[in-house]
Design a protein around this motif. Structure first.
Motif, PDB file in Angstrom:
ATOM      1  N   THR A 264       0.855  -1.188   0.000  1.00 29.31           N
ATOM      2  CA  THR A 264       0.000   0.000   0.000  1.00 29.31           C
ATOM      3  C   THR A 264       0.894   1.242   0.000  1.00 29.31           C
ATOM      4  OG1 THR A 264      -0.113  -0.026   2.411  1.00 29.31           O
ATOM      5  CG2 THR A 264      -1.822  -1.228   1.211  1.00 29.31           C
ATOM      6  N   ALA A 265       0.283   2.407  -0.109  1.00 27.90           N
ATOM      7  CA  ALA A 265       1.058   3.651  -0.208  1.00 27.90           C
ATOM      8  C   ALA A 265       1.897   3.914   1.036  1.00 27.90           C
ATOM      9  CB  ALA A 265       0.119   4.825  -0.468  1.00 27.90           C
ATOM     10  N   ASP A 266       1.484   3.411   2.196  1.00 32.12           N
ATOM     11  CA  ASP A 266       2.243   3.629   3.432  1.00 32.12           C
ATOM     12  C   ASP A 266       3.298   2.560   3.670  1.00 32.12           C
ATOM     13  OD1 ASP A 266       0.629   1.506   4.021  1.00 32.12           O
ATOM     14  OD2 ASP A 266      -0.549   2.532   5.564  1.00 32.12           O
ATOM     15  N   GLY A 267       3.511   1.688   2.688  1.00 33.75           N
ATOM     16  CA  GLY A 267       4.562   0.684   2.784  1.00 33.75           C
ATOM     17  C   GLY A 267       4.162  -0.621   3.409  1.00 33.75           C
ATOM     18  N   ASN A 268       2.919  -0.773   3.789  1.00 35.61           N
ATOM     19  CA  ASN A 268       2.455  -2.020   4.382  1.00 35.61           C
ATOM     20  C   ASN A 268       2.168  -3.059   3.297  1.00 35.61           C
ATOM     21  OD1 ASN A 268       2.518  -1.171   7.090  1.00 35.61           O
ATOM     22  ND2 ASN A 268       0.569  -0.074   6.810  1.00 35.61           N
ATOM     23  N   PRO A 269       2.313  -4.347   3.624  1.00 35.27           N
ATOM     24  CA  PRO A 269       2.009  -5.382   2.628  1.00 35.27           C
ATOM     25  C   PRO A 269       0.528  -5.393   2.275  1.00 35.27           C
ATOM     26  CG  PRO A 269       2.403  -6.359   4.780  1.00 35.27           C
ATOM     27  CD  PRO A 269       2.789  -4.922   4.896  1.00 35.27           C
ATOM     28  N   ALA A 270       0.223  -5.564   1.006  1.00 32.36           N
ATOM     29  CA  ALA A 270      -1.162  -5.607   0.530  1.00 32.36           C
ATOM     30  C   ALA A 270      -1.595  -7.068   0.452  1.00 32.36           C
ATOM     31  CB  ALA A 270      -1.284  -4.921  -0.826  1.00 32.36           C
ATOM     32  N   ALA A 271      -2.104  -7.579   1.555  1.00 35.91           N
ATOM     33  CA  ALA A 271      -2.542  -8.971   1.595  1.00 35.91           C
ATOM     34  C   ALA A 271      -3.796  -9.161   0.753  1.00 35.91           C
ATOM     35  CB  ALA A 271      -2.809  -9.388   3.034  1.00 35.91           C
ATOM     36  N   GLU A 272      -3.854 -10.288   0.052  1.00 35.58           N
ATOM     37  CA  GLU A 272      -4.997 -10.673  -0.775  1.00 35.58           C
ATOM     38  C   GLU A 272      -5.251  -9.686  -1.900  1.00 35.58           C
ATOM     39  OE1 GLU A 272      -8.408 -11.520   1.564  1.00 35.58           O
ATOM     40  OE2 GLU A 272      -7.398 -13.007   2.822  1.00 35.58           O
ATOM     41  N   LEU A 325      13.695 -12.123 -15.320  1.00 37.65           N
ATOM     42  CA  LEU A 325      14.208 -10.982 -14.586  1.00 37.65           C
ATOM     43  C   LEU A 325      15.734 -10.983 -14.621  1.00 37.65           C
ATOM     44  CD1 LEU A 325      11.919 -11.229 -11.420  1.00 37.65           C
ATOM     45  CD2 LEU A 325      11.600  -9.721 -13.398  1.00 37.65           C
ATOM     46  N   GLU A 326      16.340  -9.785 -14.712  1.00 38.36           N
ATOM     47  CA  GLU A 326      17.795  -9.700 -14.678  1.00 38.36           C
ATOM     48  C   GLU A 326      18.326 -10.069 -13.303  1.00 38.36           C
ATOM     49  OE1 GLU A 326      19.080  -5.906 -15.989  1.00 38.36           O
ATOM     50  OE2 GLU A 326      18.281  -6.139 -18.026  1.00 38.36           O
ATOM     51  N   VAL A 327      17.597  -9.708 -12.254  1.00 38.24           N
ATOM     52  CA  VAL A 327      17.965 -10.034 -10.881  1.00 38.24           C
ATOM     53  C   VAL A 327      16.783 -10.745 -10.234  1.00 38.24           C
ATOM     54  CG1 VAL A 327      18.722  -9.153  -8.650  1.00 38.24           C
ATOM     55  CG2 VAL A 327      19.452  -8.000 -10.763  1.00 38.24           C
ATOM     56  N   ASP A 328      17.067 -11.843  -9.554  1.00 34.33           N
ATOM     57  CA  ASP A 328      15.990 -12.617  -8.933  1.00 34.33           C
ATOM     58  C   ASP A 328      15.568 -11.969  -7.621  1.00 34.33           C
ATOM     59  OD1 ASP A 328      14.120 -14.520  -8.410  1.00 34.33           O
ATOM     60  OD2 ASP A 328      15.548 -16.063  -7.758  1.00 34.33           O
ATOM     61  N   GLU A 329      14.909 -10.834  -7.735  1.00 36.66           N
ATOM     62  CA  GLU A 329      14.359 -10.119  -6.592  1.00 36.66           C
ATOM     63  C   GLU A 329      12.889  -9.845  -6.851  1.00 36.66           C
ATOM     64  OE1 GLU A 329      16.615  -6.597  -6.064  1.00 36.66           O
ATOM     65  OE2 GLU A 329      18.426  -7.640  -5.317  1.00 36.66           O
ATOM     66  N   PRO A 330      12.117  -9.610  -5.776  1.00 38.44           N
ATOM     67  CA  PRO A 330      10.684  -9.380  -5.974  1.00 38.44           C
ATOM     68  C   PRO A 330      10.426  -8.144  -6.831  1.00 38.44           C
ATOM     69  CG  PRO A 330      11.145  -9.903  -3.686  1.00 38.44           C
ATOM     70  CD  PRO A 330      12.471  -9.721  -4.351  1.00 38.44           C
ATOM     71  N   VAL A 331       9.432  -8.249  -7.697  1.00 37.69           N
ATOM     72  CA  VAL A 331       8.947  -7.106  -8.472  1.00 37.69           C
ATOM     73  C   VAL A 331       7.939  -6.374  -7.602  1.00 37.69           C
ATOM     74  CG1 VAL A 331       7.760  -6.376 -10.559  1.00 37.69           C
ATOM     75  CG2 VAL A 331       9.318  -8.348 -10.630  1.00 37.69           C
ATOM     76  N   VAL A 332       8.210  -5.100  -7.276  1.00 41.55           N
ATOM     77  CA  VAL A 332       7.383  -4.357  -6.319  1.00 41.55           C
ATOM     78  C   VAL A 332       6.364  -3.511  -7.055  1.00 41.55           C
ATOM     79  CG1 VAL A 332       7.396  -2.704  -4.420  1.00 41.55           C
ATOM     80  CG2 VAL A 332       9.298  -4.304  -4.689  1.00 41.55           C
ATOM     81  N   LEU A 333       5.123  -3.597  -6.614  1.00 37.34           N
ATOM     82  CA  LEU A 333       4.037  -2.739  -7.105  1.00 37.34           C
ATOM     83  C   LEU A 333       3.441  -2.023  -5.902  1.00 37.34           C
ATOM     84  CD1 LEU A 333       3.874  -5.619  -8.922  1.00 37.34           C
ATOM     85  CD2 LEU A 333       2.208  -4.213 -10.131  1.00 37.34           C
ATOM     86  N   VAL A 334       3.433  -0.671  -5.935  1.00 39.08           N
ATOM     87  CA  VAL A 334       2.934   0.130  -4.831  1.00 39.08           C
ATOM     88  C   VAL A 334       1.601   0.725  -5.236  1.00 39.08           C
ATOM     89  CG1 VAL A 334       3.370   2.072  -3.296  1.00 39.08           C
ATOM     90  CG2 VAL A 334       5.286   0.656  -4.090  1.00 39.08           C
ATOM     91  N   LEU A 335       0.573   0.392  -4.472  1.00 35.91           N
ATOM     92  CA  LEU A 335      -0.764   0.900  -4.743  1.00 35.91           C
ATOM     93  C   LEU A 335      -0.840   2.395  -4.385  1.00 35.91           C
ATOM     94  CD1 LEU A 335      -2.783  -2.128  -3.337  1.00 35.91           C
ATOM     95  CD2 LEU A 335      -2.198  -1.664  -5.731  1.00 35.91           C
ATOM     96  N   PRO A 336      -1.701   3.155  -5.026  1.00 31.17           N
ATOM     97  CA  PRO A 336      -1.737   4.614  -4.805  1.00 31.17           C
ATOM     98  C   PRO A 336      -2.252   5.030  -3.444  1.00 31.17           C
ATOM     99  CG  PRO A 336      -3.477   3.944  -6.306  1.00 31.17           C
ATOM    100  CD  PRO A 336      -2.613   2.757  -6.116  1.00 31.17           C
ATOM    101  N   ARG A 337      -2.975   4.172  -2.727  1.00 32.04           N
ATOM    102  CA  ARG A 337      -3.521   4.571  -1.423  1.00 32.04           C
ATOM    103  C   ARG A 337      -3.183   3.535  -0.362  1.00 32.04           C
ATOM    104  NH1 ARG A 337      -7.592   5.667  -5.045  1.00 32.04           N
ATOM    105  NH2 ARG A 337      -8.717   3.756  -4.559  1.00 32.04           N
TER     106      ARG A 337
END
Length: 337
Positions: A264-272, A325-337
């Motif tokens: 989420t926008a505040d850096g918390n994990p977006a479960a489900e 992926l060039e590097v085997d790290e998680p692809v991060v998607l940050v939601l707007p809110r």
């Protein structure tokens, strides 16, 4: 034994009516990028191609044909309460009557909604089956070696001779799907679509534990797709016409994996959070993140992917991802809110 099927195609819809049904969300940490059936194969029951190691397919016209007898309505009864009968004269391609026992299954168009009914048995050459009244029916009849299907229209008060229902001889197309390490790939969707006919001329199945598949189709030329008929993992493979069974050379597929992290926008994990990906060069997936906002997607073909993350009320985020992926790290998607 008749097996249900039909797959969506490149440039064609399946036999049954087209409407999109998304693949169910898979809330698992390790989810495969299994293909979502094309919109034209998404209807329930008969409308979706069979997913088993021995799919079947047949070839008859998709033009609705009058081949039912409907009991006349009685006073005070509605059309929904009327009894109908599918009356079919089973015959081969030469018009010769076909005796013996056959499996039959059908879907009834009830006020614009398809309802699938269980498999039953009938005997030829004239087969009569009591069915609920409907606007039309999508019917399959056949056995292990011969099959036919037809869209059948119905109306109250008809009393016509049995409709000539043509069954065509089937042949087998089989092969093995392997990964880049020559290991068998299980649960890979395989489909054949005929070239010279309507899109419902298709068969499909999933590979077994040994990576094997076996399809039964009519003897027309076709094209075989691995993974998804709309977005195949590899280029389509031409299938020649003829009566002889076909054993294809091993089909090798190179697949990759990627881990996605949705926040989420505040850096918390977006479960489900819902995560949908579409490979521009083939493949697609529909999964959900775990409690940590993560999900790992397996079996992704090489190329650029469009990935969409959604979680209410946090909104939506889109991202383009190049696989592998060039590097085997998680692809991060940050939601707007």
């Amino acid at each position: 034994m008749l097996v249900a099927f039909a797959l969506g195609t490149l440039g064609a819809a399946v036999w049954w009516s087209s409407r999109s049904t998304p693949e169910p969300v898979v809330p698992a940490e390790h989810a495969a990028a299994s293909p979502t059936p094309p919109a034209s194969t998404a209807d329930a029951g008969l409308d979706r191609p069979p997913h088993n190691p021995d799919g079947s397919q047949s070839g008859s016209s998709d033009t609705p044909s009058r081949s039912t007898r409907i009991a006349e309505p009685t006073s005070g009864s509605s059309s929904a309460e009327q009894q109908a009968f599918l009356c079919l004269a089973l015959q081969d391609e030469s018009g010769r009557p076909l005796a013996g026992e056959f499996s039959i299954e059908y879907a009834a168009d009830e006020d614009g909604r398809l309802r699938t009914y269980p498999l039953e048995s009938v005997r030829g050459p004239e087969a009569t089956l009591a069915v609920p009244h409907a606007r039309n029916y999508r019917v399959r009849v056949g056995n292990e070696s011969i099959e036919g299907k037809q869209v059948v229209a119905a109306s109250v008060g008809t009393s016509e001779p049995p409709f000539p229902f043509v069954l065509r001889a089937l042949r087998t197309v089989s092969g093995t799907v392997l990964d880049a390490q020559e290991q068998p790939l299980e649960h890979v969707h395989v489909a054949v679509v005929l070239k010279a006919a309507n899109s419902f001329q298709a068969a499909s199945c999933d590979t077994d534990f040994a990576g094997r598949f076996r399809l039964r189709i009519v003897r027309d030329p076709g094209r075989l797709y691995i993974g998804d008929a709309q977005r195949p993992w590899v280029p389509g493979i031409d299938i020649e016409g003829g009566a002889a069974p076909i054993e294809l050379d091993p089909i090798r597929v190179t697949l990759f994996a990627a881990t996605f992290l949705v926040q989420t926008a505040d850096g918390n994990p977006a479960a489900e959070a819902k995560l949908v990906g579409t490979g521009l060069d083939g493949g697609q997936f529909n999964v959900a993140t775990d409690a940590d906002g993560r999900v790992r997607v397996e079996r992704m073909p090489r190329g650029r992917w469009r990935v969409n993350a959604t979680l209410e009320p946090h909104g939506r985020e889109n991202r383009a991802v190049d696989i592998p992926l060039e590097v085997d790290e998680p692809v991060v998607l940050v939601l707007p809110r």
